[in-house]
Design an enzyme around this catalytic site. Sequence first.
Site, PDB file in Angstrom:
ATOM      1  N   ASP A  14      -2.322  -7.920  -6.006  1.00 44.19           N
ATOM      2  CA  ASP A  14      -3.471  -6.650  -4.667  1.00 44.19           C
ATOM      3  C   ASP A  14      -3.981  -5.454  -5.744  1.00 44.19           C
ATOM      4  OD1 ASP A  14      -3.628  -5.556  -2.378  1.00 44.19           O
ATOM      5  OD2 ASP A  14      -0.734  -4.991  -1.539  1.00 44.19           O
ATOM      6  N   CYS A  42       0.757  -1.164   0.044  1.00 50.70           N
ATOM      7  CA  CYS A  42       0.202   0.126  -0.032  1.00 50.70           C
ATOM      8  C   CYS A  42       0.803   1.519  -0.244  1.00 50.70           C
ATOM      9  CB  CYS A  42      -0.751   0.282   1.184  1.00 50.70           C
ATOM     10  SG  CYS A  42      -1.057  -1.149   2.594  1.00 50.70           S
ATOM     11  N   ARG A  84       6.766 -11.458   4.972  1.00 50.70           N
ATOM     12  CA  ARG A  84       6.177 -11.161   6.560  1.00 50.70           C
ATOM     13  C   ARG A  84       7.096 -11.915   7.383  1.00 50.70           C
ATOM     14  NH1 ARG A  84      -0.276 -10.394   5.300  1.00 50.70           N
ATOM     15  NH2 ARG A  84       0.454  -8.691   3.822  1.00 50.70           N
ATOM     16  N   HIS A  86      -8.456  -1.792  -0.082  1.00 52.64           N
ATOM     17  CA  HIS A  86      -6.961  -2.322  -0.091  1.00 52.64           C
ATOM     18  C   HIS A  86      -8.075  -3.300  -0.446  1.00 52.64           C
ATOM     19  CE1 HIS A  86      -3.994  -0.268   2.448  1.00 52.64           C
ATOM     20  NE2 HIS A  86      -5.374   0.386   3.056  1.00 52.64           N
ATOM     21  N   LYS A 114     -12.370  -5.492   7.701  1.00 52.87           N
ATOM     22  CA  LYS A 114     -12.600  -5.891   5.708  1.00 52.87           C
ATOM     23  C   LYS A 114     -12.633  -6.962   6.580  1.00 52.87           C
ATOM     24  CE  LYS A 114      -8.424  -8.620   8.163  1.00 52.87           C
ATOM     25  NZ  LYS A 114      -7.811  -9.890   8.207  1.00 52.87           N
ATOM     26  N   GLN A 126       0.808 -10.846  -3.702  1.00 51.88           N
ATOM     27  CA  GLN A 126      -0.244 -11.136  -3.335  1.00 51.88           C
ATOM     28  C   GLN A 126      -0.462 -10.517  -4.470  1.00 51.88           C
ATOM     29  OE1 GLN A 126      -0.058  -8.148  -0.223  1.00 51.88           O
ATOM     30  NE2 GLN A 126      -1.157  -8.870   1.067  1.00 51.88           N
TER      31      GLN A 126
END
Length: 634
Positions: A381, A332, A361, A509, A463, A379
């Site tokens: 994304d 992001c 991560r 997102h 989310k 991702q």
Amino acid sequence: MKVSLPDKSIIELSADATAMDAAARIGSRLAKAALAATVNGQQVDLSHPLADGDSVAIITGDSAEGLEIIRHSASHILAAAVQELYPHTQFGIGPAIADGFYYDFKFPSPISENDLSAIEAKMKEIIKAKAPFERSRLCREVAAEMFGAQPFKQELLAELPTEETASYYTLGHFTDLCRGPHVPDTGRIKAFKLLSTAGAYWRGDEKNQMLTRIYGTAFPSQKLLDEHLERLREAERRDHRVLGKQLDLFHIDEEVGAGLPLWHPKGALIRKIIEDFWRDAHLASGYEMVVIPHIASVDLWKTSGHWDFYRENMYSPMDIEGQEYIVKPMNCPGHIKIYKNRTRSYRELPIRWAELGTVYRYERSGVLHGLLRVRGFTQDDAHLFVRPDQLEDEIVSVIRFVLFMLKTFGFEEYEVYLSTRPEKSVGSDEHWDQATAALKAALEDVGLGYEIDPGEGVFYGPKIDMKIRDALGRAWQCTTIQVDFNLPERFDVTYVGEDNTDHRPIMIHRALLGSLERFIGCLIEHYAGAFPLWLAPVQAIILPIADRHMDYAEQVAARMTAEGVRAEIDYRKESVGRKIRDAEMEKVPFMIVVGDKEADAGNVSVRSYAEGDLGAMPLDELLANLMRQIEEKS
RNA sequence: GCCGGUGUAGCUCAGUUGGCUAGAGCAGCUGAUUUGUAAUCAGCAGGCCACGGGUUCGAAUCCUGUCACCGGCUCCA
């Protein structure tokens, strides 16, 4: 007295009748099958005394409720067996779960799966004895006395509301605090099996001590149990880690590092096909592609809040000429920087920027799991910058987009969750409420059923999550849609409105597949490695019968390749039987046998993985067929 | 990270109470076979027994540390 049954009929019973008596009155077969009863909407034991006017339904092993009672009772039998075999054990809890039951114990010394057979044998003894489950009600003092050296039971007891007298069930020498109901006696457990042991924190909190959990399952009949065990074995064969090796799709290398998969050519090809489809679908849906670097200055992560709220998942900074840089755990901030590179007008919104963005991560070693839980992943994304008036519509169209994507990959079943504000988070309550309300409204607009997952949101916003299940029934979160008022604020993201003043956009997102690693892992299990034609790395393999058919095989291959079909030739000097077997093992959708007959007639003999031998047909017919299937993604 | 388990050839697995040069099938290589819908035959090659330390006359085997993996728990795309 008179009681009513589910079919609205009324039966007459003696004044001291129990639920069991009601079952017996209805029929002797029902009395034999009866496990418990529902009286006035409340589950009770068969020994429960009825009152005039009660409405009574008998529970048998055929129903979901009955199965749950069988399993719950089996967990008590497990506990009773453990108490006999390991007298100084402390007892936790033992509920029924989706596919069976467990009981948590604190053993005086560790046990392993090798000890399960001895415990099973003891359980069988208890079952053979047809020992009764006896219900009692005790006042707290008596119960506390009885649970003497059982700290976990004492803890549960202490938390019961004072006005309530809790119920207890005694089985042999084992008494448990329990709401019930239970089967009348242990003889009702017709089939069970202990499956595994595991560590489990007391009350699911890692600050508490770890108990030993024993998992098992139980069914109303041996046949149903055997079928369940067979399903478990089938699930093992679908395991993406096993298939990934067999089909040569990927591996994880100790020297490279745990949780860092390496994609082999066939796996990478499947990934490429998915990526191409994904990019095309996004471009067709009003998205644009962006690309950002994999590391960024620590300052960026301080601004975004990741440094403060997400650091435990991030890798340590690296030093570059005295500046600290961090491998990105999320995409992001990079996308926000592109937005902020120039002034944006309200006319440009919504902006939809997508990227197959690789992130890293830190995941604790014990959680890594094949492709489904890794430390480096890509991702699918995207970040949407929207005006407040566009928010709900955009969420709705993202949800529709997700449903389209999942359906394309054959996923028709998933679980939907709405996750709310966690403890560690940024932003005002007002923004959180607004964002949560927008997600909720969108879900309701689309008519998608969902559950609330309290406190499971991301640090910057609530989310919607969608989970799909792996071969063993474990749910994995793939899709995520997050509404975020906070990052735009932290980065001072603005657009110029109609009124010529700055306004704050809202960010969405979203990842539709989640990550390619996890999604492909689930996909392998979903299709059991037999990918539909459009995804299969090798779509057709041409099997020449003898060397003299090579020329014709190459003509066929060239023709197929020219049409965009991924075709290969098996050049080995092997029997046709062997070539077919190997192609079957590799789960190639179409096997094309060519020999004298085919070369002479100018056609091909086709064997499909799904349907077997389809006989001879003109190459054009086969190609038309394949093209259609590829086009339809079926 | 935590609890329990596992680690032998590319893969799947044998390997007895510590004792000969650590075995098999498949895959690989070489040769023969030219094959019609799920494995043609023969030969050859392939091992730091996860890695490090220890016990022992002697360790794949026993002890110990590390790493990885498996089943869970906690945590997550």
